[in-house]
Motif scaffolding. Structure first.
Motif, PDB file in Angstrom:
ATOM      1  N   ALA A   1       0.738  -1.225   0.017  1.00 14.46           N
ATOM      2  CA  ALA A   1       0.055   0.037   0.034  1.00 14.46           C
ATOM      3  C   ALA A   1       0.744   1.312   0.000  1.00 14.46           C
ATOM      4  N   VAL A   2       0.074   2.443  -0.180  1.00 11.42           N
ATOM      5  CA  VAL A   2       1.070   3.679   0.320  1.00 11.42           C
ATOM      6  C   VAL A   2       0.668   4.017   1.728  1.00 11.42           C
ATOM      7  N   TYR A   3       1.626   4.152   2.079  1.00  8.35           N
ATOM      8  CA  TYR A   3       1.554   4.456   3.648  1.00  8.35           C
ATOM      9  C   TYR A   3       1.633   5.979   3.879  1.00  8.35           C
ATOM     10  N   TYR A   4       0.641   6.650   4.683  1.00  4.15           N
ATOM     11  CA  TYR A   4       0.800   7.970   5.021  1.00  4.15           C
ATOM     12  C   TYR A   4       0.736   8.292   6.599  1.00  4.15           C
ATOM     13  N   CYS A   5       1.632   9.229   6.758  1.00 10.51           N
ATOM     14  CA  CYS A   5       1.714   9.916   8.045  1.00 10.51           C
ATOM     15  C   CYS A   5       0.505  11.086   8.358  1.00 10.51           C
ATOM     16  N   ASN A   6       0.155  10.831   9.507  1.00 12.65           N
ATOM     17  CA  ASN A   6      -1.086  11.896  10.094  1.00 12.65           C
ATOM     18  C   ASN A   6      -0.602  12.462  11.538  1.00 12.65           C
ATOM     19  N   SER A   7      -0.784  13.741  11.597  1.00 16.87           N
ATOM     20  CA  SER A   7      -0.670  14.024  12.943  1.00 16.87           C
ATOM     21  C   SER A   7      -2.085  15.302  13.132  1.00 16.87           C
ATOM     22  N   ALA A   8      -2.562  14.867  14.259  1.00 22.32           N
ATOM     23  CA  ALA A   8      -3.718  15.502  14.530  1.00 22.32           C
ATOM     24  C   ALA A   8      -3.769  15.956  15.915  1.00 22.32           C
ATOM     25  N   THR A   9      -4.832  17.214  16.227  1.00 25.57           N
ATOM     26  CA  THR A   9      -5.058  17.644  17.554  1.00 25.57           C
ATOM     27  C   THR A   9      -6.327  18.545  17.456  1.00 25.57           C
ATOM     28  N   ILE A  10      -6.960  18.625  18.476  1.00 27.82           N
ATOM     29  CA  ILE A  10      -8.348  19.311  18.936  1.00 27.82           C
ATOM     30  C   ILE A  10      -7.811  20.743  19.282  1.00 27.82           C
ATOM     31  N   ALA A  11      -7.861  21.824  18.633  1.00 34.51           N
ATOM     32  CA  ALA A  11      -7.808  23.228  19.112  1.00 34.51           C
ATOM     33  C   ALA A  11      -8.823  23.889  19.401  1.00 34.51           C
ATOM     34  N   THR A  12      -8.751  24.858  19.901  1.00 37.84           N
ATOM     35  CA  THR A  12     -10.106  25.822  20.350  1.00 37.84           C
ATOM     36  C   THR A  12     -10.841  26.293  18.711  1.00 37.84           C
ATOM     37  N   THR A  13      -9.905  26.154  17.551  1.00 35.29           N
ATOM     38  CA  THR A  13     -10.549  26.543  16.404  1.00 35.29           C
ATOM     39  C   THR A  13     -11.082  25.471  15.673  1.00 35.29           C
ATOM     40  N   GLY A  14     -10.924  24.233  16.170  1.00 33.02           N
ATOM     41  CA  GLY A  14     -11.341  22.903  15.600  1.00 33.02           C
ATOM     42  C   GLY A  14     -10.209  21.984  15.396  1.00 33.02           C
ATOM     43  N   LEU A  15     -10.600  20.913  14.570  1.00 32.52           N
ATOM     44  CA  LEU A  15      -9.627  20.081  14.206  1.00 32.52           C
ATOM     45  C   LEU A  15      -8.492  20.523  13.519  1.00 32.52           C
ATOM     46  N   LEU A  16      -7.324  20.288  13.932  1.00 28.32           N
ATOM     47  CA  LEU A  16      -6.100  20.546  12.937  1.00 28.32           C
ATOM     48  C   LEU A  16      -5.557  19.036  12.721  1.00 28.32           C
ATOM     49  N   ASN A  17      -5.626  19.002  11.462  1.00 28.09           N
ATOM     50  CA  ASN A  17      -5.301  17.516  10.809  1.00 28.09           C
ATOM     51  C   ASN A  17      -4.265  17.755   9.610  1.00 28.09           C
ATOM     52  N   TYR A  18      -3.057  16.933   9.741  1.00 29.05           N
ATOM     53  CA  TYR A  18      -1.867  17.271   8.745  1.00 29.05           C
ATOM     54  C   TYR A  18      -1.570  15.851   8.052  1.00 29.05           C
ATOM     55  N   TRP A  19      -1.428  15.907   6.793  1.00 24.01           N
ATOM     56  CA  TRP A  19      -0.945  14.435   6.319  1.00 24.01           C
ATOM     57  C   TRP A  19       0.249  14.768   5.171  1.00 24.01           C
ATOM     58  N   GLY A  20       1.162  13.639   5.325  1.00 21.31           N
ATOM     59  CA  GLY A  20       2.228  13.546   4.486  1.00 21.31           C
ATOM     60  C   GLY A  20       1.771  13.294   3.110  1.00 21.31           C
ATOM     61  N   GLN A  21       2.797  13.222   2.082  1.00 21.78           N
ATOM     62  CA  GLN A  21       2.698  12.773   0.752  1.00 21.78           C
ATOM     63  C   GLN A  21       2.537  11.238   0.659  1.00 21.78           C
ATOM     64  N   GLY A  22       2.949  10.570   1.441  1.00 21.13           N
ATOM     65  CA  GLY A  22       2.704   9.004   1.329  1.00 21.13           C
ATOM     66  C   GLY A  22       4.181   8.561   0.733  1.00 21.13           C
ATOM     67  N   THR A  23       4.289   7.088   1.508  1.00 19.96           N
ATOM     68  CA  THR A  23       5.415   6.537   0.790  1.00 19.96           C
ATOM     69  C   THR A  23       5.125   4.952   0.331  1.00 19.96           C
ATOM     70  N   GLN A  24       5.533   4.662  -0.852  1.00 14.16           N
ATOM     71  CA  GLN A  24       4.991   3.014  -1.113  1.00 14.16           C
ATOM     72  C   GLN A  24       5.698   2.083  -0.565  1.00 14.16           C
ATOM     73  N   VAL A  25       4.921   1.126  -0.147  1.00 14.81           N
ATOM     74  CA  VAL A  25       5.595  -0.234   0.590  1.00 14.81           C
ATOM     75  C   VAL A  25       4.786  -1.399  -0.388  1.00 14.81           C
ATOM     76  N   THR A  26       5.897  -2.013  -1.135  1.00 15.74           N
ATOM     77  CA  THR A  26       5.346  -3.189  -1.779  1.00 15.74           C
ATOM     78  C   THR A  26       6.309  -4.466  -1.202  1.00 15.74           C
ATOM     79  N   VAL A  27       5.361  -5.339  -0.759  1.00 15.30           N
ATOM     80  CA  VAL A  27       5.496  -6.741  -0.522  1.00 15.30           C
ATOM     81  C   VAL A  27       5.221  -7.719  -1.595  1.00 15.30           C
ATOM     82  N   SER A  28       6.783  -8.330  -1.962  1.00 19.47           N
ATOM     83  CA  SER A  28       6.580  -9.391  -3.227  1.00 19.47           C
ATOM     84  C   SER A  28       7.650 -10.082  -3.325  1.00 19.47           C
ATOM     85  N   SER A  29       7.674 -11.166  -3.628  1.00 19.90           N
ATOM     86  CA  SER A  29       8.869 -11.964  -4.023  1.00 19.90           C
ATOM     87  C   SER A  29       9.081 -12.032  -5.448  1.00 19.90           C
TER      88      SER A  29
END
Length: 120
Positions: A92-120
Motif C-alpha cells: 500500500a501507500v503509507y501515509y503519516c498523519n498528525s492531529a489535534t483538537i484546537a480551540t478553532t477545531g480539528l487540526l489535521n496534517y498529512w504527509g505525501q505518502g510512501t510506497q511499500v510493496t511486499v512481493s517475491s
C-alpha cells in the motif's frame, strides 16, 4: 509551513521488515496525536496505528497487531512505524498523519505518502 515527510518505503520480500519514518515541521509535533494510515489500490484509506502525544498509548489495526510497532521521538519531531513479518497484503501507500483538537477545531496534517510493496 507545516510539513510531514515520510521515508523508508520500498520493495521487500514476504517475511521481511521495513522501518518508515515521518519527519514533522512547522507545528508543535509533541502536542499532536500521530498516526500511520495506508491505502491499497482500489481500497479505502485505513488506520494502521496511532500513538498519543507523549507516546504513552498506542493502538493498532487487528491486521497488523503483533507485527507492526509505532513509536515517536518528540525531540526529533519524528514518528516511526517498524513493520516486521510483512505480507503481500501489506502492500500500500503509507501515509503519516498528525492531529489535534484546537480551540478553532480539528487540526489535521498529512504527509505525501510512501510506497511499500511486499512481493517475491
Amino acid at each position: 509551513q507545516v510539513q510531514l515527510v515520510e521515508s523508508g518505503g520500498g520493495l521487500v520480500q514476504p517475511g521481511g521488515s521495513l522501518r518508515l519514518s515521518c519527519a514533522a515541521s512547522g507545528f508543535t509535533f509533541s502536542s499532536y496525536t500521530a498516526s500511520w494510515y495506508r491505502q491499497a489500490p482500489g481500497k479505502e484509506r485505513e488506520l494502521v496505528a496511532v500513538i498519543s502525544p507523549n507516546g504513552g498509548a498506542t493502538n493498532y489495526a487487528d491486521s497488523v497487531k503483533d507485527r507492526f510497532t509505532i513509536s515517536r521521538d518528540n525531540a526529533k519531531n519524528t514518528v516511526y512505524l517498524q513493520m516486521n513479518s510483512l505480507k503481500p497484503e501489506d502492500t500500500a501507500v503509507y501515509y503519516c498523519n498528525s492531529a489535534t483538537i484546537a480551540t478553532t477545531g480539528l487540526l489535521n496534517y498529512w504527509g505525501q505518502g510512501t510506497q511499500v510493496t511486499v512481493s517475491s
